[in-house]
Each structure stands twice: as structure tokens, then as C-alpha cells.
Design a protein around this motif. Structure first.
Motif, mmCIF file in Angstrom:
data_model
loop_
_atom_site.group_PDB
_atom_site.id
_atom_site.type_symbol
_atom_site.label_atom_id
_atom_site.label_comp_id
_atom_site.label_asym_id
_atom_site.label_seq_id
_atom_site.Cartn_x
_atom_site.Cartn_y
_atom_site.Cartn_z
ATOM 1 N N ARG A 177 0.820 -1.213 0.000
ATOM 2 C CA ARG A 177 0.000 0.000 0.000
ATOM 3 C C ARG A 177 0.851 1.258 0.000
ATOM 4 N N GLU A 178 1.961 1.216 0.733
ATOM 5 C CA GLU A 178 2.854 2.381 0.739
ATOM 6 C C GLU A 178 3.352 2.703 -0.665
ATOM 7 N N GLN A 179 3.400 1.676 -1.514
ATOM 8 C CA GLN A 179 3.905 1.903 -2.862
ATOM 9 C C GLN A 179 2.763 2.025 -3.871
ATOM 10 N N GLY A 180 1.568 2.291 -3.332
ATOM 11 C CA GLY A 180 0.442 2.560 -4.212
ATOM 12 C C GLY A 180 -0.116 1.338 -4.920
ATOM 13 N N ARG A 181 0.086 0.152 -4.326
ATOM 14 C CA ARG A 181 -0.388 -1.074 -4.961
ATOM 15 C C ARG A 181 -1.464 -1.717 -4.090
ATOM 16 N N LYS A 182 -2.221 -2.625 -4.695
ATOM 17 C CA LYS A 182 -3.313 -3.276 -3.967
ATOM 18 C C LYS A 182 -2.933 -4.711 -3.612
ATOM 19 N N PRO A 183 -2.675 -4.962 -2.336
ATOM 20 C CA PRO A 183 -2.276 -6.303 -1.906
ATOM 21 C C PRO A 183 -3.487 -7.182 -1.620
ATOM 22 N N ASP A 184 -3.228 -8.480 -1.572
ATOM 23 C CA ASP A 184 -4.295 -9.439 -1.349
ATOM 24 C C ASP A 184 -3.642 -10.757 -0.938
ATOM 25 N N ARG A 198 0.424 -19.732 1.878
ATOM 26 C CA ARG A 198 -0.372 -18.629 1.353
ATOM 27 C C ARG A 198 0.108 -18.198 -0.033
ATOM 28 N N VAL A 199 -0.810 -17.607 -0.756
ATOM 29 C CA VAL A 199 -0.473 -16.946 -2.025
ATOM 30 C C VAL A 199 -0.777 -15.479 -1.836
ATOM 31 N N ARG A 200 0.137 -14.638 -2.286
ATOM 32 C CA ARG A 200 -0.096 -13.208 -2.130
ATOM 33 C C ARG A 200 -0.091 -12.530 -3.491
ATOM 34 N N LEU A 212 3.648 -14.135 -5.122
ATOM 35 C CA LEU A 212 4.416 -14.772 -4.052
ATOM 36 C C LEU A 212 3.696 -15.999 -3.534
ATOM 37 N N TYR A 213 4.439 -17.096 -3.464
ATOM 38 C CA TYR A 213 3.967 -18.303 -2.774
ATOM 39 C C TYR A 213 4.848 -18.446 -1.546
ATOM 40 N N VAL A 214 4.221 -18.558 -0.380
ATOM 41 C CA VAL A 214 5.035 -18.598 0.839
ATOM 42 C C VAL A 214 4.548 -19.677 1.788
ATOM 43 N N GLU A 215 5.499 -20.369 2.395
ATOM 44 C CA GLU A 215 5.209 -21.328 3.460
ATOM 45 C C GLU A 215 5.779 -20.773 4.758
ATOM 46 N N HIS A 216 4.892 -20.570 5.727
ATOM 47 C CA HIS A 216 5.339 -20.126 7.051
ATOM 48 C C HIS A 216 5.399 -21.341 7.976
ATOM 49 N N TYR A 217 6.459 -21.444 8.729
ATOM 50 C CA TYR A 217 6.571 -22.498 9.732
ATOM 51 C C TYR A 217 6.759 -21.843 11.096
ATOM 52 N N LEU A 218 5.782 -22.045 11.990
ATOM 53 C CA LEU A 218 5.828 -21.374 13.285
ATOM 54 C C LEU A 218 6.153 -22.377 14.383
#
Lengths: 246, 246
Positions: B100-107, B139-141, B149-155
DNA sequence: GAGTGGTCTAGACCACTGG
DNA sequence: CAGTGGTCTAGACCACTCC
């Protein structure tokens, strides 16, 4: 005849010819049939072995190249990629030390060096007025004999009088410290994946469309003054960037 | 008939067909004939326009892709790349704020989330004993609707009880802070250019041989405990990495 | 179902490398 | 000068997307 009838390896699994070739060749590499910097057989030989055409074979080679498994030298052939170098761009650059610590043999060649009017982009990086003068040093750096990096250094002339008379094949970092009492402080770096510009691809003898990692470093000294900047173009399969924050 | 006789644009300059096509198409883009995320004409149309074959045309498209000028969506066509996102992996990750800071729409889309036995590599990253359990969130962003972006988070499960019941489409950073009082501290990241693994290419709907930027982040909290790690696979033309050291 | 990209065939000539 | 990679031609069928 259906196109996908006979080609290699497909009797077992219904996969694409290209995938089958990739697996076969990467198998040779992981199993040690081929090792670092070994040359692959000629494309015509391989395409015959895999019972396919050169176009299809080259598609497969291109994929292995994209994975960083093999690389090519312009008109010389395809070779197995050696392990990547681990590089922390935040650390005070020291190509030779970095390579040697990782058991590799570094080498630097100076293409040319001179005093020039800085391009606008460089002035912006170095915080110079437009039309300011800089020393420009262009070098090619090798690891184990393979050219992996084309770099342009732009130095603020104010800090480094007569540096062009020095031996520029060794580390600039050491030269700065020993000859000018200047040590690296804060570093800023920018990195984007793209392709080689013409000057770089010629110097490294790679196809001018090869993918590259473009890294810009802007270096400050111990007093936080901007002293120089580097434009680095790396063969993109040579690097493993690793950064640990403070 | 000599092969190089007629093709487009070569009457003036003796350059390769592929180069001529690249210049023509990149001209359309820089001159605004085509803009961000516009779709290029079909390959057959283009190859006809440039009086060449589809193979040659695709070679040219592949080069523009390597430069980050255009991208493709599996079986849908070729599109003009939007500007890159500036990303500092040392900063506490905050995808939505950054965009958003760079004027883009994230999802963000959550593919799945669950508790699993951690693979060995993940245990090593998180400093867990072999066979330790972790929460895995995939997640996919998207930026402006384009999956980048495809990301795998491991907590580490010890720090985040019942986190799977939370809304995982928003920022994990905020969730950590608001729900668990955990803030990011030191970060380590590793980055290497390679290609997408299968899971990622399917999630992003890109060809499974497309080049990608693979970034591993290992995150610590304010007490320097390792709390999670991310395996991020970015479309490689979406990022401009920018890091300023402390 | 029409049209698109993805994959593949079977050749060819050229420019350069290296013996 | 032989052999290699670089480039190009002129088709084809398949799998998928989208209307």
C-alpha cells in the motif's frame, strides 16, 4: 505417428520429453557422473541419445540453466555449475578473502580504469553535483577460473588521489585502508534479477540474453561519507545471498 | 533461400530477428502503446507480424521475460510487467503495508494451514529437535490481482497456541503483536535465484520451469528467540531488493 | 467449439572455437 | 578446417482457457 510416441524414458512415466531429459541429466550430476565444470556432451550427441531434436534438447538445457544446475559459455558448450558462493553484501566487500574462505580460487582482471565525467545516475548515488568527476574502474572477477562477476566501481575522486597508479587487481578495500586510511562503514545495496547489459556479457563471454543478478552497492566510510559505489553484474547461478541483521 | 533473407526490420540494420523483435516490443511498452498488465497479441499474430516463426518469436518473448519486461500466465498469454515492488527483507515483514505504501493493492489467500511434523530442514532453521511439530501456513499473495508470491510459514508451536483459529489472511506480524505480544527482532535471510518448485508454480499458475527468487527468512522475537521461518518464492520480475544496513 | 499457448519434429545455414 | 553452438524455417498435435 503421434508426436509423443517413442521418446526416451516415457515408456514408464507419461511425462514430457523435456522433463525426462532434465531428470536424466540432473541425475548424472547428483550421482557424480559429471562434476563441477565438466563439459556436457555436444548438443547433437545428446539429442540423439535422448531420441529427440536439438530444439527440444535445448529447451531442457535452458531449464537446467534456469535452475542453476548447468551454465553455458558462448559457443563453447554447456558445463556443470560449481557450488554457489555465499555472499553477504552488507559486509565490507572482499572478494578474494570471501572466495578463499570458501575454498575457492579467486582472480581479478582490470579491464580499464580512468577518470571520467560521472553519468547522472552515478552522481545521484554518490551525492555529487551533475557533471562531477569520478574514477571508474571496470573489472572482471573469476572463481576457479570461471568469470562470474563484471563490476564497475565509481570512486569519489576527492578521497582517493592518484589511486589509478596503484595495483588495481587486488582488493580495493585493502587499498583504501592501507593507502588512504579509509574503512568501510554503512553499506546500502539494491538487487534485482535481470539480464546482462552488453558490456557485461562481452566481458564475461556469456550470451547477451543470459539472466544476471544486478547488485548496486553504495559504500560509506567510518565517518558515514559516501566514498564509492559498485555496479555488480553476477552470473546468477553463482550466488547465494546471505544476510544477518545486526 | 537463405534463412536470414527477408525477416522484418533487417533491411536497415543487420541484426538478429530475435533482437529486432525484442526492440520492437519493448518499444511498444516504453512508448505506452502497451501498459502494465496489458496482454500482448497472440503468438501466431505476432509471428506473422514479424514475418517469422513461432519458435523464433517465443525465443524473443523468453528474452523479454528474462529482462523482467513481460511475464506469462500459464496457457493464458503474455502480459506487460508492472513496476517492481521495493522490498527490504531485513524489515519486519508486512506485505500489505509495503504494497500500500507503494500505491499497490495487496491481497492474501490462505491455501491451507495445519500442525505438522516439521521436515528436517525446518527443524534446523527453527532450532528444534528432529521430529518437532510446527504450524505450517501456506499462502499466495497478490499485487494488483497478480499472484506474485507463494510462501510457506513455519511457526514454532510453543509461541503461538491456537493461532490456527485466527484470521490468517491478514498480517502475521500484527497477529503476533496483538495476540501474543511477540514482536520481530533480528532477521536472517538467504536468497537464491532458481526456479519454482511444483507446489509454488501450481499455486501461482506459472510454468513450472519459470525463474523465481527463493528467499528464506528466519525471524527472531524481541528476546532473540527464533519464532518462525518463511520460505518465499517470488516471481522474479516483481522484486527490487533494497537493504540499508544499520 | 474456437482459439491460445505448450510441446515437438526434421531439417538448414551461419559464426565462431579450437586443434 | 572440422565441429560446435546460435539461429532460423515450416510445419504439426495436444491441453487448456474462455466464450
Amino acid at each position: 505417428m503421434p508426436q509423443n510416441d517413442a521418446p526416451f524414458l516415457q515408456s514408464l512415466s507419461r511425462q514430457k520429453t523435456v522433463t525426462a531429459i532434465c531428470q536424466a541429466i540432473s541425475g548424472w550430476i547428483t550421482q557424480g557422473v559429471l562434476t563441477h565444470n565438466d563439459r556436457l556432451p555436444a548438443e547433437r550427441i545428446l539429442s540423439e541419445q535422448f531420441a529427440t531434436t536439438r530444439i527440444t534438447l535445448r529447451e531442457a538445457l535452458g531449464q537446467l540453466e534456469a535452475q542453476g544446475m548447468i551454465y553455458r559459455e558462448e559457443r563453447r558448450g554447456w558445463f556443470v555449475s560449481p557450488p554457489r558462493i555465499i555472499y553477504n553484501p552488507l559486509q565490507r566487500s572482499h572478494f578474494h578473502a570471501m572466495a578463499r574462505e570458501q575454498g575457492r580460487k579467486p582472480d581479478t582482471e582490470v579491464l580499464d580504469a580512468g577518470e571520467i565525467v560521472a553519468p547522472d545516475a552515478i552522481c545521484a548515488h554518490l551525492d555529487l553535483p551533475a557533471g562531477g568527476r569520478v574514477f571508474c574502474i571496470r573489472r572482471v572477477r573469476r572463481i576457479d577460473g570461471r568469470a562470474v562477476l563484471y563490476v564497475e566501481h565509481y570512486l569519489n575522486v576527492a578521497f582517493f588521489p592518484a589511486i589509478l597508479q596503484e595495483d588495481l587487481t587486488s582488493s580495493l578495500t585493502e587499498l583504501y585502508a592501507n593507502r588512504y586510511g579509509i574503512r568501510y562503514g554503512k553499506v546500502r545495496f539494491d538487487m534485482l534479477p535481470t539480464t546482462f547489459p552488453l558490456a557485461a556479457s562481452q566481458a564475461l563471454k556469456v550470451a547477451d540474453n543470459s539472466p544476471a543478478l544486478f547488485i548496486t552497492r553504495i559504500n560509506r566510510d567510518q565517518y558515514a561519507r559516501i566514498i564509492d559505489c559498485d555496479l555488480e553484474y553476477w552470473r546468477y547461478d553463482t550466488l547465494h545471498i546471505s544476510v544477518e541483521a545486526e
